[in-house]
Design an enzyme around this catalytic site. Structure first.
Site, PDB file in Angstrom:
ATOM      1  N   SER A 123       0.807  -1.216   0.000  1.00  0.00           N
ATOM      2  CA  SER A 123       0.000   0.000   0.000  1.00  0.00           C
ATOM      3  C   SER A 123       0.847   1.277   0.000  1.00  0.00           C
ATOM      4  O   SER A 123       1.645   1.482  -0.899  1.00  0.00           O
ATOM      5  CB  SER A 123      -0.947  -0.035   1.201  1.00  0.00           C
ATOM      6  OG  SER A 123      -1.840   1.030   1.146  1.00  0.00           O
ATOM      7  N   HIS A 124       0.716   2.068   1.030  1.00  0.00           N
ATOM      8  CA  HIS A 124       1.383   3.371   1.095  1.00  0.00           C
ATOM      9  C   HIS A 124       2.774   3.278   1.709  1.00  0.00           C
ATOM     10  O   HIS A 124       3.422   4.307   1.892  1.00  0.00           O
ATOM     11  CB  HIS A 124       0.516   4.298   1.939  1.00  0.00           C
ATOM     12  CG  HIS A 124       0.150   3.658   3.246  1.00  0.00           C
ATOM     13  ND1 HIS A 124      -0.773   2.637   3.317  1.00  0.00           N
ATOM     14  CD2 HIS A 124       0.619   3.833   4.487  1.00  0.00           C
ATOM     15  CE1 HIS A 124      -0.868   2.229   4.566  1.00  0.00           C
ATOM     16  NE2 HIS A 124      -0.031   2.932   5.311  1.00  0.00           N
ATOM     17  N   ASP A 287      -2.168   6.598  -3.395  1.00  0.00           N
ATOM     18  CA  ASP A 287      -1.047   5.922  -2.740  1.00  0.00           C
ATOM     19  C   ASP A 287      -0.473   4.814  -3.634  1.00  0.00           C
ATOM     20  O   ASP A 287      -0.842   4.691  -4.806  1.00  0.00           O
ATOM     21  CB  ASP A 287      -1.472   5.354  -1.379  1.00  0.00           C
ATOM     22  CG  ASP A 287      -2.355   4.135  -1.502  1.00  0.00           C
ATOM     23  OD1 ASP A 287      -3.078   4.033  -2.515  1.00  0.00           O
ATOM     24  OD2 ASP A 287      -2.323   3.271  -0.604  1.00  0.00           O
ATOM     25  N   ASP A 289      -0.811   1.624  -4.083  1.00  0.00           N
ATOM     26  CA  ASP A 289      -1.684   0.678  -4.800  1.00  0.00           C
ATOM     27  C   ASP A 289      -2.985   1.333  -5.252  1.00  0.00           C
ATOM     28  O   ASP A 289      -3.928   0.639  -5.653  1.00  0.00           O
ATOM     29  CB  ASP A 289      -1.947  -0.571  -3.954  1.00  0.00           C
ATOM     30  CG  ASP A 289      -2.600  -0.253  -2.622  1.00  0.00           C
ATOM     31  OD1 ASP A 289      -2.449   0.893  -2.133  1.00  0.00           O
ATOM     32  OD2 ASP A 289      -3.268  -1.131  -2.060  1.00  0.00           O
ATOM     33  N   ASP A 291      -5.467   2.788  -3.821  1.00  0.00           N
ATOM     34  CA  ASP A 291      -6.767   2.713  -3.142  1.00  0.00           C
ATOM     35  C   ASP A 291      -7.026   3.916  -2.234  1.00  0.00           C
ATOM     36  O   ASP A 291      -8.160   4.185  -1.874  1.00  0.00           O
ATOM     37  CB  ASP A 291      -6.956   1.381  -2.394  1.00  0.00           C
ATOM     38  CG  ASP A 291      -5.899   1.142  -1.330  1.00  0.00           C
ATOM     39  OD1 ASP A 291      -4.912   1.913  -1.260  1.00  0.00           O
ATOM     40  OD2 ASP A 291      -6.048   0.160  -0.571  1.00  0.00           O
ATOM     41  N   ARG A 292      -5.970   4.643  -1.885  1.00  0.00           N
ATOM     42  CA  ARG A 292      -6.175   5.841  -1.069  1.00  0.00           C
ATOM     43  C   ARG A 292      -6.240   7.090  -1.932  1.00  0.00           C
ATOM     44  O   ARG A 292      -5.726   7.095  -3.051  1.00  0.00           O
ATOM     45  CB  ARG A 292      -5.014   6.033  -0.098  1.00  0.00           C
ATOM     46  CG  ARG A 292      -4.928   4.989   0.960  1.00  0.00           C
ATOM     47  CD  ARG A 292      -3.846   5.328   1.958  1.00  0.00           C
ATOM     48  NE  ARG A 292      -3.873   4.342   3.022  1.00  0.00           N
ATOM     49  CZ  ARG A 292      -3.322   4.496   4.202  1.00  0.00           C
ATOM     50  NH1 ARG A 292      -2.660   5.600   4.477  1.00  0.00           N
ATOM     51  NH2 ARG A 292      -3.405   3.558   5.121  1.00  0.00           N
ATOM     52  N   LYS A 386     -11.279   0.222  -0.952  1.00  0.00           N
ATOM     53  CA  LYS A 386     -11.342   1.657  -1.147  1.00  0.00           C
ATOM     54  C   LYS A 386     -10.736   1.956  -2.508  1.00  0.00           C
ATOM     55  O   LYS A 386     -10.021   1.122  -3.067  1.00  0.00           O
ATOM     56  CB  LYS A 386     -10.654   2.403  -0.017  1.00  0.00           C
ATOM     57  CG  LYS A 386      -9.236   1.983   0.269  1.00  0.00           C
ATOM     58  CD  LYS A 386      -8.761   2.680   1.522  1.00  0.00           C
ATOM     59  CE  LYS A 386      -7.374   2.218   1.940  1.00  0.00           C
ATOM     60  NZ  LYS A 386      -7.396   1.256   3.044  1.00  0.00           N
TER      61      LYS A 386
HETATM   62  C1  G1P Z   1      -3.996   1.735   8.219  1.00  0.00           C
HETATM   63  C2  G1P Z   1      -5.170   2.684   8.329  1.00  0.00           C
HETATM   64  C3  G1P Z   1      -6.454   1.953   8.037  1.00  0.00           C
HETATM   65  C4  G1P Z   1      -6.369   1.299   6.669  1.00  0.00           C
HETATM   66  C5  G1P Z   1      -5.126   0.439   6.588  1.00  0.00           C
HETATM   67  C6  G1P Z   1      -4.934  -0.124   5.191  1.00  0.00           C
HETATM   68  O1  G1P Z   1      -4.116   0.701   9.145  1.00  0.00           O
HETATM   69  O2  G1P Z   1      -5.213   3.275   9.608  1.00  0.00           O
HETATM   70  O3  G1P Z   1      -7.526   2.851   8.104  1.00  0.00           O
HETATM   71  O4  G1P Z   1      -7.501   0.518   6.434  1.00  0.00           O
HETATM   72  O5  G1P Z   1      -3.970   1.190   6.928  1.00  0.00           O
HETATM   73  O6  G1P Z   1      -4.798   0.880   4.232  1.00  0.00           O
HETATM   74  P1  G1P Z   1      -3.352   0.694  10.575  1.00  0.00           P
HETATM   75  O7  G1P Z   1      -1.896   0.855  10.281  1.00  0.00           O
HETATM   76  O8  G1P Z   1      -3.878   1.870  11.330  1.00  0.00           O
HETATM   77  O9  G1P Z   1      -3.716  -0.619  11.212  1.00  0.00           O
HETATM   78 ZN    ZN Z   2      -3.229   1.478  -0.318  1.00  0.00          ZN
END
Ligand code: G1P
Ligand code: ZN
Length: 553
Positions: A123-124, A287, A289, A291-292, A386
């Site tokens: 992801s990010h 981000d 991937d 999705d954000r 998302k």
């Molecule tokens: C974080 C975000 C959460 C999101 C997840 C995946 O998780 O807070 O809202 O769904 O990344 O993108 P966390 O690191 O807080 O468990």
């Molecule tokens: Zn992501």
């Protein structure tokens, strides 16, 4: 080609977190680490009898495979194909070059009625040889696997002694079309096509083309991540946005050194462009991937919680939602801004634990249409993830349909519903024992915090959030310590489930302001008294030795 049965070993820590298994690339590159996890996943998907006998449920089935293109993506794709080929899978739909954004995986699973899909992404989180890698399984509804499945996979990773893998050479994953590995068919698909078709069904592309014809300008920062090709194809290709509207549009294995997390801290270049004198009308980032999303107007950042509330309020302007919303859902730490809109619309608003997987049942059961999280995530029933570009198209459509700017839409919203000042303070890379100790102490303090007077406020609720899924009755406990005050303010503490270094403490701060004349304060100033309360209650500085958050967004 032959099937090999190779010994494997048990690796500690193969339990998926908030969003799949995420580790440093170096961890994933250990011999048989990825193999062990994927074999365990395939065994569970095939059906495991209590005696460890593996069934054949994958026979005749199709899996979708793709990732955000980060370092190790291509290697992982080859390994997964070689495992899937001899573990009963009939067909894999693979994004060309191993590329598929997370929402695109979800869209392909749903449109092609696949058995499920494997998403390769962290992801990010930063990428490259020193960055992170991740793997996540999505089920036939297109959404992240539930905890029962991820726990079963984890249990299997700890019990496995053998891998079943093909010794076939690496496949060509870059040429569209079909080929074969062992008995399994691999179809390399255009990563963008299915996704674009879904967007076309939801949004009025003609209206959006008209908007760009009139000279509307935007800047979308894909942060050298997987969203680039999608944004280019739709915004510049289909909708006629000026060439160059999408920047950092080519996915790079290390995201060009950027931290592909669309928030004001990491997308500072976009923030700078949006505050320049010649800023475009609209700005957005996605981000790693895709999705954000973060959306901005000229010199104006939209808080994700507000974004969800505004989308809910205006959804009927979008063709895909013109008949109204079934309901909405937000994660518990997300601000209550959307709750007020749902109340006004007379629709249900659900409060779920953090993580997109908790929205799946509500979406599948037709209880909600839109969902969102404070962490720059919004989405709808069109997929089960998302969706960053979807959110960008949604906001673009709101501006097209109303003829109003981002800022004026948000200010009007605050005037109508009040403003929920909101911020998240992250304390990163805390030693795990320190973070755990802090949470244990907070939980122990809950009985005495109930009803306590803190500053000018009284605590009306002090608890550790537990969620009972209204659809399947499953219970998820210990989802975050929350303090709710008599004026609607909230302070929430939880530990991240996606980090790969020590622990990350997240403190979520929210303060409601109905008075329009007081809706224009700097966010951190408006929340300063809640920060003081959080410090008083949790002693973060003393326990961690940190003077303040690593990131405040
Ligand atoms: C974080 C975000 C959460 C999101 C997840 C995946 O998780 O807070 O809202 O769904 O990344 O993108 P966390 O690191 O807080 O468990
Ligand atoms: Zn992501």
């Amino acid at each position: 080609m032959a099937i090999q049965n190779l010994p494997t070993q048990v690796f500690a820590g193969q339990r998926p977190g908030t969003s799949g298994l995420r580790k440093k690339v170096a961890v994933f590159m250990q011999p048989r680490y990825l193999e062990n996890f994927v074999q365990a996943l395939l065994d569970v998907l095939n059906g495991l009898a209590p005696d460890g006998q593996v069934g054949t449920a994958l026979q005749g089935q199709t899996l979708v495979l793709g990732g955000d293109g980060r370092f190790f993506n291509r290697v992982a794709v080859q390994t997964i194909l070689k495992l899937a080929a001899v573990n009963g899978v009939q067909r894999v739909l693979l994004g060309q070059g191993g590329i598929l954004s997370t929402p695109a995986v979800s869209a392909v699973i749903r449109r092609r009625q696949a058995f499920g899909g494997i998403v390769l992404s962290a992801s990010h989180n930063p990428g490259g040889p020193d960055g992170d890698f991740g793997i996540k399984y999505n089920a036939s509804n297109g959404g992240p696997a539930n905890e029962a499945l991820t726990e079963a996979v984890y249990a299997r990773t700890q019990a496995l002694s053998q891998l079943r893998i093909s010794d076939a050479p690496d496949m060509d994953i870059d040429t569209l079309g079909s080929s074969q590995i062992e008995q399994m068919q691999v179809e390399v698909i255009d990563p963008v096509a299915d996704y674009v078709a879904v967007m076309r069904d939801l949004f009025d592309f003609d209206m959006l083309r008209g908007l760009f014809k009139q000279g509307f300008t935007l800047r979308v920062d894909a942060m050298n991540a997987v969203g680039g090709p999608y944004a280019k194809a739709i915004l510049e290709g289909e909708l006629g946005a000026p060439a160059g509207s999408v920047v950092n549009a080519v996915p790079l294995e290390d995201f060009g050194g950027l931290h592909p997390d669309p928030n004001p801290v990491n997308a500072e270049d976009l923030i700078a462009h949006m505050s320049a004198a010649d800023a475009p009308d609209f700005g957005a980032a996605m981000d790693g991937d895709a999705d954000r999303n973060m959306v901005l107007g000229r010199n104006f950042v939209v808080t994700p919680s507000d974004s969800l509330a505004l989308m809910t309020a205006h959804a009927r302007l979008i063709p895909g939602y013109s008949s109204g919303l079934l309901g909405v859902a937000r994660s518990m730490p997300t601000s209550a801004a959307v709750d007020r809109v749902a109340k006004a619309l007379g629709i249900d608003c659900f409060e779920t634990p953090t993580g997109w997987k908790f929205f799946g049942n509500l979406l599948d059961a037709g209880r909600v249409t839109l969902c969102g999280e404070e962490s720059y995530g919004t989405g709808s029933s069109h997929v089960r993830e998302k969706d960053g570009l979807w959110a960008i198209l949604f906001w673009l459509s709101l501006q097209g349909a109303t003829g109003r700017s981002v800022e004026s839409l948000v200010r009007e919203h605050w005037a109508t519903y009040g403003r929920n000042y909101y911020s998240r303070h992250d304390y990163e890379a805390i030693p795990t024992e320190v973070a755990d100790g802090l949470m244990v102490a907070l939980r122990a303090a809950l009985p005495r915090l109930q009803g306590a007077q803190l500053g000018t406020r009284t605590v009306v609720l002090a608890d550790d959030f537990a969620y009972t899924d209204p659809v399947d009755g499953s219970v998820s406990a210990k989802q975050g310590v929350r303090l709710v005050f008599d004026d609607g303010a909230r302070v929430i503490f939880r530990l991240s489930g996606t980090g790969t270094e020590g622990a990350t403490l997240r403190i979520y701060l929210e303060n409601y302001e109905a008075d329009v004349s007081r809706q224009d304060q700097p966010v951190q100033a408006a929340l300063a008294d809640l920060v003081a309360i959080s410090e008083q209650v949790a002693g973060v500085r003393e326990r961690t030795g940190m003077v303040g958050p690593t990131v405040a967004t």
